[in-house]
Write a protein that holds these residues in place. Structure first.
Motif, PDB file in Angstrom:
ATOM      1  N   GLN A  38      56.980 -36.566  34.182  1.00 48.73           N
ATOM      2  CA  GLN A  38      57.388 -35.459  34.916  1.00 48.73           C
ATOM      3  C   GLN A  38      56.474 -34.090  34.846  1.00 48.73           C
ATOM      4  O   GLN A  38      56.517 -33.381  36.023  1.00 48.73           O
ATOM      5  N   VAL A  39      55.968 -33.753  33.940  1.00 53.62           N
ATOM      6  CA  VAL A  39      55.125 -32.584  33.715  1.00 53.62           C
ATOM      7  C   VAL A  39      53.815 -32.780  34.757  1.00 53.62           C
ATOM      8  O   VAL A  39      53.620 -31.828  35.488  1.00 53.62           O
ATOM      9  N   VAL A  40      53.404 -34.035  34.863  1.00 54.62           N
ATOM     10  CA  VAL A  40      52.252 -34.310  35.851  1.00 54.62           C
ATOM     11  C   VAL A  40      52.776 -34.101  36.954  1.00 54.62           C
ATOM     12  O   VAL A  40      52.084 -33.458  37.838  1.00 54.62           O
ATOM     13  N   ARG A  41      54.092 -34.523  37.580  1.00 55.91           N
ATOM     14  CA  ARG A  41      54.625 -34.384  38.825  1.00 55.91           C
ATOM     15  C   ARG A  41      54.795 -33.124  39.309  1.00 55.91           C
ATOM     16  O   ARG A  41      54.438 -32.443  40.240  1.00 55.91           O
ATOM     17  N   ARG A  42      55.178 -32.293  38.231  1.00 61.32           N
ATOM     18  CA  ARG A  42      55.265 -30.799  38.537  1.00 61.32           C
ATOM     19  C   ARG A  42      54.100 -30.113  38.834  1.00 61.32           C
ATOM     20  O   ARG A  42      53.904 -29.188  39.908  1.00 61.32           O
ATOM     21  N   ALA A  43      52.761 -30.631  38.218  1.00 58.79           N
ATOM     22  CA  ALA A  43      51.662 -29.848  38.324  1.00 58.79           C
ATOM     23  C   ALA A  43      50.968 -30.446  39.767  1.00 58.79           C
ATOM     24  O   ALA A  43      50.524 -29.353  40.168  1.00 58.79           O
ATOM     25  N   ARG A  44      51.316 -31.537  40.101  1.00 58.86           N
ATOM     26  CA  ARG A  44      50.958 -31.802  41.435  1.00 58.86           C
ATOM     27  C   ARG A  44      51.557 -30.988  42.346  1.00 58.86           C
ATOM     28  O   ARG A  44      51.240 -30.763  43.802  1.00 58.86           O
ATOM     29  N   ALA A  45      52.740 -30.253  42.247  1.00 60.01           N
ATOM     30  CA  ALA A  45      53.466 -29.685  43.199  1.00 60.01           C
ATOM     31  C   ALA A  45      53.087 -28.189  43.190  1.00 60.01           C
ATOM     32  O   ALA A  45      53.702 -27.377  43.939  1.00 60.01           O
ATOM     33  N   CYS A  46      52.125 -27.695  42.260  1.00 54.89           N
ATOM     34  CA  CYS A  46      51.551 -26.384  42.527  1.00 54.89           C
ATOM     35  C   CYS A  46      49.995 -26.483  42.983  1.00 54.89           C
ATOM     36  O   CYS A  46      49.460 -27.121  42.080  1.00 54.89           O
ATOM     37  N   ALA A  47      49.796 -25.574  43.670  1.00 55.97           N
ATOM     38  CA  ALA A  47      48.304 -25.840  44.354  1.00 55.97           C
ATOM     39  C   ALA A  47      47.477 -25.184  43.360  1.00 55.97           C
ATOM     40  O   ALA A  47      46.416 -25.761  43.097  1.00 55.97           O
ATOM     41  N   ASP A  48      47.544 -24.284  42.664  1.00 54.87           N
ATOM     42  CA  ASP A  48      46.666 -23.563  41.654  1.00 54.87           C
ATOM     43  C   ASP A  48      46.301 -24.458  40.739  1.00 54.87           C
ATOM     44  O   ASP A  48      45.360 -24.359  39.952  1.00 54.87           O
ATOM     45  N   ALA A 143      52.819 -18.127  33.536  1.00 56.50           N
ATOM     46  CA  ALA A 143      53.720 -18.575  34.632  1.00 56.50           C
ATOM     47  C   ALA A 143      53.629 -19.954  34.835  1.00 56.50           C
ATOM     48  O   ALA A 143      54.467 -20.899  35.394  1.00 56.50           O
ATOM     49  N   MET A 144      52.404 -20.449  34.806  1.00 53.55           N
ATOM     50  CA  MET A 144      52.094 -21.894  35.086  1.00 53.55           C
ATOM     51  C   MET A 144      52.596 -22.746  34.080  1.00 53.55           C
ATOM     52  O   MET A 144      53.176 -23.950  34.509  1.00 53.55           O
ATOM     53  N   ALA A 145      52.686 -22.553  32.792  1.00 54.87           N
ATOM     54  CA  ALA A 145      53.183 -23.386  31.722  1.00 54.87           C
ATOM     55  C   ALA A 145      54.956 -23.619  31.978  1.00 54.87           C
ATOM     56  O   ALA A 145      55.306 -24.299  32.104  1.00 54.87           O
ATOM     57  N   ALA A 146      55.443 -22.192  32.579  1.00 54.00           N
ATOM     58  CA  ALA A 146      56.789 -22.248  32.855  1.00 54.00           C
ATOM     59  C   ALA A 146      57.100 -23.322  33.961  1.00 54.00           C
ATOM     60  O   ALA A 146      58.206 -23.781  34.120  1.00 54.00           O
ATOM     61  N   TRP A 147      56.309 -23.341  34.811  1.00 59.20           N
ATOM     62  CA  TRP A 147      56.319 -24.191  36.206  1.00 59.20           C
ATOM     63  C   TRP A 147      56.473 -25.759  35.593  1.00 59.20           C
ATOM     64  O   TRP A 147      57.125 -26.516  35.955  1.00 59.20           O
ATOM     65  N   LEU A 148      55.454 -25.783  34.849  1.00 56.82           N
ATOM     66  CA  LEU A 148      54.969 -27.212  34.316  1.00 56.82           C
ATOM     67  C   LEU A 148      56.402 -27.692  33.468  1.00 56.82           C
ATOM     68  O   LEU A 148      56.916 -28.884  33.545  1.00 56.82           O
ATOM     69  N   PHE A 149      57.015 -26.904  32.867  1.00 54.64           N
ATOM     70  CA  PHE A 149      58.137 -27.039  31.995  1.00 54.64           C
ATOM     71  C   PHE A 149      59.478 -26.768  32.707  1.00 54.64           C
ATOM     72  O   PHE A 149      60.444 -26.329  31.927  1.00 54.64           O
ATOM     73  N   GLY A 150      59.553 -26.749  33.920  1.00 54.47           N
ATOM     74  CA  GLY A 150      60.898 -26.834  34.656  1.00 54.47           C
ATOM     75  C   GLY A 150      61.469 -25.487  35.108  1.00 54.47           C
ATOM     76  O   GLY A 150      62.421 -25.686  35.899  1.00 54.47           O
ATOM     77  N   GLN A 153      60.555 -21.023  39.453  1.00 48.42           N
ATOM     78  CA  GLN A 153      60.119 -19.697  39.976  1.00 48.42           C
ATOM     79  C   GLN A 153      58.624 -20.023  40.293  1.00 48.42           C
ATOM     80  O   GLN A 153      57.687 -20.478  39.321  1.00 48.42           O
ATOM     81  N   PRO A 154      57.949 -20.021  41.445  1.00 46.19           N
ATOM     82  CA  PRO A 154      56.703 -20.534  41.743  1.00 46.19           C
ATOM     83  C   PRO A 154      55.494 -19.560  41.285  1.00 46.19           C
ATOM     84  O   PRO A 154      55.942 -18.448  40.884  1.00 46.19           O
ATOM     85  N   VAL A 155      54.491 -20.203  40.894  1.00 45.56           N
ATOM     86  CA  VAL A 155      53.248 -19.320  40.264  1.00 45.56           C
ATOM     87  C   VAL A 155      52.990 -18.533  41.454  1.00 45.56           C
ATOM     88  O   VAL A 155      52.906 -18.892  42.622  1.00 45.56           O
ATOM     89  N   PRO A 156      52.755 -17.252  41.186  1.00 47.88           N
ATOM     90  CA  PRO A 156      52.573 -16.195  42.086  1.00 47.88           C
ATOM     91  C   PRO A 156      50.974 -16.396  42.819  1.00 47.88           C
ATOM     92  O   PRO A 156      50.185 -16.788  42.050  1.00 47.88           O
ATOM     93  N   VAL A 157      51.051 -16.129  44.165  1.00 52.41           N
ATOM     94  CA  VAL A 157      49.913 -16.454  44.945  1.00 52.41           C
ATOM     95  C   VAL A 157      48.662 -15.348  44.737  1.00 52.41           C
ATOM     96  O   VAL A 157      49.515 -14.117  44.609  1.00 52.41           O
ATOM     97  N   VAL A 158      47.680 -15.649  44.728  1.00 59.10           N
ATOM     98  CA  VAL A 158      46.515 -14.482  44.643  1.00 59.10           C
ATOM     99  C   VAL A 158      45.655 -14.435  45.396  1.00 59.10           C
ATOM    100  O   VAL A 158      45.078 -15.708  45.887  1.00 59.10           O
ATOM    101  N   ARG A 159      45.567 -13.432  46.311  1.00 59.51           N
ATOM    102  CA  ARG A 159      44.419 -13.485  47.383  1.00 59.51           C
ATOM    103  C   ARG A 159      43.400 -12.712  47.039  1.00 59.51           C
ATOM    104  O   ARG A 159      43.582 -11.320  46.947  1.00 59.51           O
ATOM    105  N   THR A 160      42.222 -13.278  46.900  1.00 66.45           N
ATOM    106  CA  THR A 160      41.082 -12.533  46.468  1.00 66.45           C
ATOM    107  C   THR A 160      40.328 -11.854  47.571  1.00 66.45           C
ATOM    108  O   THR A 160      40.257 -12.584  48.836  1.00 66.45           O
ATOM    109  N   ARG A 161      39.746 -10.794  47.507  1.00 67.63           N
ATOM    110  CA  ARG A 161      38.825 -10.228  48.271  1.00 67.63           C
ATOM    111  C   ARG A 161      37.881  -9.324  47.631  1.00 67.63           C
ATOM    112  O   ARG A 161      37.632  -8.898  46.729  1.00 67.63           O
ATOM    113  N   ALA A 162      36.589  -9.141  48.349  1.00 61.71           N
ATOM    114  CA  ALA A 162      35.436  -8.449  47.818  1.00 61.71           C
ATOM    115  C   ALA A 162      35.271  -7.172  48.161  1.00 61.71           C
ATOM    116  O   ALA A 162      35.166  -6.101  47.618  1.00 61.71           O
TER     117      ALA A 162
END
Length: 407
Positions: A38-48, A143-150, A153-162
């Motif tokens: 189930q943890v693996v399935r949760r990981a696959r559902a989070c792009a980051d 936040a990533m660990a919390a997503w893995l364990f149920g 709340q999705p992991v916040p998206v970060v947009r990088t720029r230079a």
């Protein structure tokens, strides 16, 4: 990859910087393999959580690319015996095996069964998320660990720029001049400056040890958990080191304001520990140091400096990191220990239907830092952790007793 994250990636070859986030669950799931799947399935559902590094050209920044999350990303590990202390020893051993983020940027280690977990009557499960610092700072990793364990709340998206370096540099220089004026005029408090080395700054040698104390929030006397623990660490270090601890200070990671420019969005605030002061005066000074550090982060100069750094050409930053010599010993330091404090939210996490009972973290050691502390809360439970090498703290369990008494 953002410049700040690339710096963590390149520096990891000189000073390992993987993070280790521990979560203890109050029982054993009926289906351990199913819980791991189930943890693996949760990981696959989070792009980051599907990112790895492609570091193809020395002239450009590494790129984050997507790769499949294999089932082996969540793996069961052996524990010497089946006790809590043996589990922490096994986690300490993991720090010697850093991830190659060209292959994977995180790994979950499952220890089961584990007896003696604080607050758990029978055997429980301990899950440890090992994650590359380039992928996440402490708050993002939580936040990533919390997503893995149920947690939903999705992991916040970060947009990088230079941006364009010459212009960013001009803006940063102007903002810095304003920062200097505001400091000279007393609008901002100056930083505390460097201080002498203590035994805790010894280069880590020998088998590293991790230990954890657990408290309820109401058992910690102070305006915040972080302040209460910093004050207790002041007492414990003074008892350990004697008069030498009079100048002691801690480096406290603090989230920066504004939108992140990369996956890492924090800086270190130096906080005096003031062991010579009474409890109330010490707490007041610690609160002031934290507040002053936060105000400096909120000054426009901090953001302007970060934006200029984000625009540094990859080749220049890569060269700069290559010049760092981890064997050189500094004569003075910013802090004599690290205290990393993260609140990981409500106790809504689970593993195979078993609820979380505590979470802990163990900031990494470095050539100039042989003792670090973690302060991590979930729900009403706070874990105060120690990570140390015997070269810095010969009797870690003795120090833990001092910290226990001070708390």
């Amino acid at each position: 990859m953002a410049a700040v994250d690339a710096q963590f990636y390149w520096m990891s070859a000189k000073i390992p910087n993987d993070e280790f986030l521990l979560y203890a669950f109050g029982g054993e799931p009926d289906d351990l393999d199913g819980a791991m799947a189930q943890v693996v399935r949760r990981a696959r559902a989070c792009a980051d959580l599907g990112l790895v590094v492609d570091d193809g050209s020395p002239l450009t920044y590494p790129r984050w690319v997507h790769a499949p999350v294999e089932a082996g990303r969540v793996a069961r590990r052996d524990v010497a015996g089946d006790g809590w202390a043996g589990c922490l020893d096994a986690v300490a051993e993991l720090t010697g095996s850093q991830l190659d983020i060209r292959e994977k940027a995180w790994q979950v280690h499952i220890f089961a069964p584990v007896r003696g977990i604080p607050g758990v009557r029978d055997a429980g499960v301990v899950a440890v998320l090992q994650i590359a610092h380039a992928l996440a700072d402490g708050a993002r990793a939580s936040a990533m660990a919390a997503w893995l364990f149920g947690r939903q709340q999705p992991v916040p998206v970060v947009r990088t720029r230079a941006g364009f370096l010459p212009w960013r540099g001009v803006v940063a220089a102007r903002a810095h001049r304003r920062f200097v004026r505001d400091t000279d005029d007393g609008v901002l408090a100056p930083t505390l400056g460097s201080r002498p080395l203590l035994a805790t700054n010894s280069r880590p040698t020998g088998a590293r040890l991790m230990r954890t104390l657990v408290r309820r929030r109401g058992e910690l006397a102070g305006p915040t958990v972080t302040v209460a623990v910093l004050s207790a660490i002041s007492t414990a270090l003074s008892d350990l080191l004697g008069p030498a601890a009079a100048s002691s200070a801690a480096e406290v990671p603090m989230a920066k304001p504004g939108k992140p420019l990369g996956f890492n969005h924090f800086g270190n605030v130096v906080v005096g520990l003031y062991p010579e002061l009474g409890p109330d005066d010490r707490v007041s000074r610690i609160v002031t140091d934290l507040s002053n550090g936060r105000r400096r982060f909120e000054h426009p100069a901090t953001r302007a400096s970060d934006e200029a750094f984000a625009a540094v050409p990859a080749m220049l930053l890569r060269w700069g990191v290559s010049q760092f010599d981890a064997d050189v010993r500094a004569e003075q330091v910013s802090g004599n220990t690290v205290v990393s404090s993260v609140h990981r939210g409500v106790a809504d996490l689970h593993f195979g239907g078993v609820p979380v009972v505590l979470t802990a973290g163990y900031p990494g050691l470095s050539p100039m830092m042989g003792l670090t502390h973690g302060v991590h809360g979930i729900g009403d439970t706070v874990a105060i952790s120690v990570h140390a090498a015997p070269s810095a703290v010969p009797d870690v369990d003795g120090y833990l007793r001092l910290l226990d008494a001070a708390l």
